[in-house]
Design a protein around this motif. Structure first.
Motif, PDB file in Angstrom:
ATOM      1  N   PHE A 183      -1.781   5.374  -6.060  1.00 53.12           N
ATOM      2  CA  PHE A 183      -1.302   5.564  -5.011  1.00 53.12           C
ATOM      3  C   PHE A 183      -1.426   4.616  -4.054  1.00 53.12           C
ATOM      4  O   PHE A 183      -0.640   4.131  -3.243  1.00 53.12           O
ATOM      5  CB  PHE A 183      -1.451   7.430  -4.428  1.00 53.12           C
ATOM      6  CG  PHE A 183      -2.327   7.528  -3.455  1.00 53.12           C
ATOM      7  CD1 PHE A 183      -0.531   7.781  -2.609  1.00 53.12           C
ATOM      8  CD2 PHE A 183      -2.613   8.246  -2.473  1.00 53.12           C
ATOM      9  CE1 PHE A 183       0.508   8.006  -1.308  1.00 53.12           C
ATOM     10  CE2 PHE A 183      -1.814   8.949  -1.653  1.00 53.12           C
ATOM     11  CZ  PHE A 183      -0.853   8.348  -1.424  1.00 53.12           C
ATOM     12  N   ALA A 184      -2.344   4.488  -3.939  1.00 50.10           N
ATOM     13  CA  ALA A 184      -2.845   3.434  -2.841  1.00 50.10           C
ATOM     14  C   ALA A 184      -2.341   2.063  -2.980  1.00 50.10           C
ATOM     15  O   ALA A 184      -2.275   1.771  -2.131  1.00 50.10           O
ATOM     16  CB  ALA A 184      -4.525   3.103  -2.695  1.00 50.10           C
ATOM     17  N   ARG A 185      -2.181   1.509  -4.483  1.00 49.24           N
ATOM     18  CA  ARG A 185      -1.718   0.307  -5.053  1.00 49.24           C
ATOM     19  C   ARG A 185       0.128   0.533  -4.700  1.00 49.24           C
ATOM     20  O   ARG A 185       0.205  -0.468  -3.943  1.00 49.24           O
ATOM     21  CB  ARG A 185      -2.078   0.334  -6.015  1.00 49.24           C
ATOM     22  CG  ARG A 185      -3.479  -0.098  -6.651  1.00 49.24           C
ATOM     23  CD  ARG A 185      -3.434  -1.014  -8.006  1.00 49.24           C
ATOM     24  NE  ARG A 185      -2.604  -2.573  -8.461  1.00 49.24           N
ATOM     25  CZ  ARG A 185      -3.120  -2.838  -8.292  1.00 49.24           C
ATOM     26  NH1 ARG A 185      -4.428  -3.780  -8.570  1.00 49.24           N
ATOM     27  NH2 ARG A 185      -1.983  -4.142  -8.805  1.00 49.24           N
ATOM     28  N   ALA A 186      -0.031   1.609  -4.421  1.00 47.52           N
ATOM     29  CA  ALA A 186       1.876   1.659  -4.288  1.00 47.52           C
ATOM     30  C   ALA A 186       2.180   2.118  -3.100  1.00 47.52           C
ATOM     31  O   ALA A 186       3.068   1.316  -2.494  1.00 47.52           O
ATOM     32  CB  ALA A 186       2.098   3.625  -5.113  1.00 47.52           C
ATOM     33  N   ARG A 201     -10.198  -5.033   2.462  1.00 52.69           N
ATOM     34  CA  ARG A 201     -10.838  -4.156   1.121  1.00 52.69           C
ATOM     35  C   ARG A 201     -10.641  -3.073   1.586  1.00 52.69           C
ATOM     36  O   ARG A 201     -10.716  -2.277   2.698  1.00 52.69           O
ATOM     37  CB  ARG A 201     -11.963  -4.440   0.194  1.00 52.69           C
ATOM     38  CG  ARG A 201     -11.846  -6.420   0.524  1.00 52.69           C
ATOM     39  CD  ARG A 201     -10.652  -7.024  -1.055  1.00 52.69           C
ATOM     40  NE  ARG A 201     -11.265  -6.077  -2.210  1.00 52.69           N
ATOM     41  CZ  ARG A 201     -10.035  -6.575  -2.801  1.00 52.69           C
ATOM     42  NH1 ARG A 201     -10.043  -8.020  -2.660  1.00 52.69           N
ATOM     43  NH2 ARG A 201     -10.505  -6.254  -4.138  1.00 52.69           N
ATOM     44  N   VAL A 202      -9.791  -2.282   0.390  1.00 52.23           N
ATOM     45  CA  VAL A 202      -9.374  -1.063   0.474  1.00 52.23           C
ATOM     46  C   VAL A 202     -10.183  -0.031  -0.692  1.00 52.23           C
ATOM     47  O   VAL A 202      -9.664   0.304  -1.498  1.00 52.23           O
ATOM     48  CB  VAL A 202      -8.029  -0.381   0.288  1.00 52.23           C
ATOM     49  CG1 VAL A 202      -7.391   1.061   0.688  1.00 52.23           C
ATOM     50  CG2 VAL A 202      -7.132  -1.842   1.505  1.00 52.23           C
ATOM     51  N   PRO A 203     -11.621   0.568  -0.450  1.00 51.95           N
ATOM     52  CA  PRO A 203     -12.077   1.431  -1.503  1.00 51.95           C
ATOM     53  C   PRO A 203     -11.796   2.574  -1.886  1.00 51.95           C
ATOM     54  O   PRO A 203     -11.042   3.595  -0.645  1.00 51.95           O
ATOM     55  CB  PRO A 203     -13.405   1.537  -0.083  1.00 51.95           C
ATOM     56  CG  PRO A 203     -12.886   1.541   1.134  1.00 51.95           C
ATOM     57  CD  PRO A 203     -12.364   0.769   1.067  1.00 51.95           C
ATOM     58  N   TRP A 252      -5.341   3.502   4.717  1.00 50.89           N
ATOM     59  CA  TRP A 252      -5.183   2.047   3.963  1.00 50.89           C
ATOM     60  C   TRP A 252      -4.956   1.005   4.522  1.00 50.89           C
ATOM     61  O   TRP A 252      -4.944   0.005   4.894  1.00 50.89           O
ATOM     62  CB  TRP A 252      -4.907   2.808   2.494  1.00 50.89           C
ATOM     63  CG  TRP A 252      -5.214   3.321   2.513  1.00 50.89           C
ATOM     64  CD1 TRP A 252      -6.555   3.600   1.620  1.00 50.89           C
ATOM     65  CD2 TRP A 252      -4.910   4.433   1.003  1.00 50.89           C
ATOM     66  NE1 TRP A 252      -7.123   4.756   0.769  1.00 50.89           N
ATOM     67  CE2 TRP A 252      -6.304   5.183   0.378  1.00 50.89           C
ATOM     68  CE3 TRP A 252      -3.712   5.286   0.026  1.00 50.89           C
ATOM     69  CZ2 TRP A 252      -6.267   6.106  -0.963  1.00 50.89           C
ATOM     70  CZ3 TRP A 252      -3.576   5.982  -0.304  1.00 50.89           C
ATOM     71  CH2 TRP A 252      -4.745   6.852  -1.006  1.00 50.89           C
ATOM     72  N   ALA A 253      -3.127   1.583   5.155  1.00 48.68           N
ATOM     73  CA  ALA A 253      -2.524   0.734   5.935  1.00 48.68           C
ATOM     74  C   ALA A 253      -3.504  -0.143   7.030  1.00 48.68           C
ATOM     75  O   ALA A 253      -3.711  -1.754   7.031  1.00 48.68           O
ATOM     76  CB  ALA A 253      -1.695   1.441   6.477  1.00 48.68           C
ATOM     77  N   ARG A 254      -3.926   0.600   8.248  1.00 48.23           N
ATOM     78  CA  ARG A 254      -4.752  -0.121   8.930  1.00 48.23           C
ATOM     79  C   ARG A 254      -5.834  -1.482   8.022  1.00 48.23           C
ATOM     80  O   ARG A 254      -5.987  -2.467   8.788  1.00 48.23           O
ATOM     81  CB  ARG A 254      -5.299   0.822   9.632  1.00 48.23           C
ATOM     82  CG  ARG A 254      -6.353   0.381  10.908  1.00 48.23           C
ATOM     83  CD  ARG A 254      -7.671   1.158  10.850  1.00 48.23           C
ATOM     84  NE  ARG A 254      -8.894   2.266  10.500  1.00 48.23           N
ATOM     85  CZ  ARG A 254      -9.558   0.515  10.113  1.00 48.23           C
ATOM     86  NH1 ARG A 254      -9.830  -0.527  10.740  1.00 48.23           N
ATOM     87  NH2 ARG A 254     -11.050   1.358   8.678  1.00 48.23           N
ATOM     88  N   LEU A 255      -6.704  -0.610   6.884  1.00 49.42           N
ATOM     89  CA  LEU A 255      -7.475  -1.773   6.528  1.00 49.42           C
ATOM     90  C   LEU A 255      -6.330  -2.868   5.931  1.00 49.42           C
ATOM     91  O   LEU A 255      -6.993  -4.439   6.233  1.00 49.42           O
ATOM     92  CB  LEU A 255      -7.853  -1.217   5.017  1.00 49.42           C
ATOM     93  CG  LEU A 255      -9.261   0.133   6.021  1.00 49.42           C
ATOM     94  CD1 LEU A 255      -9.310   0.575   4.332  1.00 49.42           C
ATOM     95  CD2 LEU A 255      -9.875  -0.341   6.260  1.00 49.42           C
ATOM     96  N   ALA A 256      -5.350  -2.516   5.309  1.00 50.37           N
ATOM     97  CA  ALA A 256      -4.906  -3.816   4.567  1.00 50.37           C
ATOM     98  C   ALA A 256      -4.055  -4.542   4.893  1.00 50.37           C
ATOM     99  O   ALA A 256      -3.703  -6.248   5.148  1.00 50.37           O
ATOM    100  CB  ALA A 256      -3.524  -2.677   3.676  1.00 50.37           C
TER     101      ALA A 256
END
Length: 291
Positions: free
Chosen positions: A221-224, A174-176, A165-169
């Motif tokens: 969780f991903a948003r946090a 977008r983080v699916p 997730w960190a890499r994509l952001a």
């Protein structure tokens, strides 16, 4: 001096368990770290030899869904069930205490309240079935065992979803994230410290749930995670587990209860938000392994 052996020592939890042991003052000479290259838990004779001479074995060896545990059930069963049986039998023969790591996937996921330690197992996935079989094997073969269930693990030592997730952001992508998942994000260092508490306090053998306090959706969780890293949380895109952005998927509930800790008057793991804030700098540190 307690002599420890850690199977699956190259994995996410195995790595942090070694760190926790070192931080607790255990001499590195008293810890045998066994990666898959060092020990194939499906080899019964090799396991018996590896266990000999140790006081505590922590069995972190597993084939996870990310490693093919869902696609190749026989291969996962060989490690997660037969391997667990081999480790448990070897511990029984030598009088060695065993900590066997399991997960929330042994339950059906259709509950509306946290699963108790003694809730009936009803796995729906291939991975869950192999982990349930591993629990049964440990209970059958070794009476000096703690079965430690956890879930939604993340940490700094090995690839995991938080790193991805960190890499994509960081790239503005977008983080699916699957919208139908509900559970307890849990830092591997917290689990490692919980294992040390169980052993150090001489806690009763049996089933324990080592997950963070609190609960959230996988999207939450991903948003946090993105917020904690200073990224736009709106990069998170809720999708079905199969990757489709439409439909009403079955909600999968993987929250575990913590009554065993309360009854033993032992500290519970921290709240997931507290641990995430502490863990993020380590999890996404420059040079850390990527997902």
């Amino acid at each position: 001096m307690t002599r420890w052996a850690v199977t699956g020592a190259g994995g996410l939890l195995g790595l942090d368990l070694q760190v926790a042991l070192a931080l607790s003052g255990v001499d590195e000479k008293s810890v045998t770290a066994l990666t898959h290259a060092d020990l194939d838990v499906t080899d019964r004779d090799a396991v018996r030899e590896a266990v000999r001479g140790h006081d505590v074995v922590v069995n972190c060896a597993a084939v996870s869904p990310a490693e093919g545990g869902e696609r190749d059930e026989p291969a996962a069963f060989a490690v997660n069930a037969v391997g667990a049986a081999n480790v448990a039998a070897a511990c029984r023969e030598t009088g060695t205490r065993l900590v066997h790591v399991s997960c929330h996937s042994v339950f059906s996921g259709d509950s509306d309240e946290p699963y108790a330690e003694d809730a009936p197992l009803a796995p729906r996935s291939a991975y869950g079935r192999t982990k349930a079989a591993g629990e049964w094997a440990v209970e059958a073969h070794c009476h000096q065992a703690w079965i430690v269930r956890t879930g939604w693990l993340y940490g700094g030592g090995a690839p995991n979803v938080v790193k991805e997730w960190a890499r994509l952001a960081a790239s503005g992508e977008r983080v699916p994230v699957a919208e139908d998942q509900h559970g307890q994000p849990t830092w591997t260092m917290d689990v490692a410290e919980a294992v040390l508490r169980l052993v150090g306090e001489g806690a009763p053998f049996g089933v324990w749930h080592a997950t963070s306090r609190g609960e959230t959706s996988l999207v939450g969780f991903a948003r946090a995670v993105l917020e904690g890293l200073g990224h736009d949380p709106d990069l998170v895109e809720a999708v079905r587990a199969d990757g489709s952005p439409e439909g009403a998927p079955r909600r999968i509930y993987g929250v575990l209860g913590h009554d065993a800790w309360r009854m033993a008057r032992l500290p519970l793991l921290p709240d997931w938000r507290e641990s995430l804030a502490a863990a993020l700098p380590d999890v996404v540190a420059p040079g850390a392994p990527e997902a």
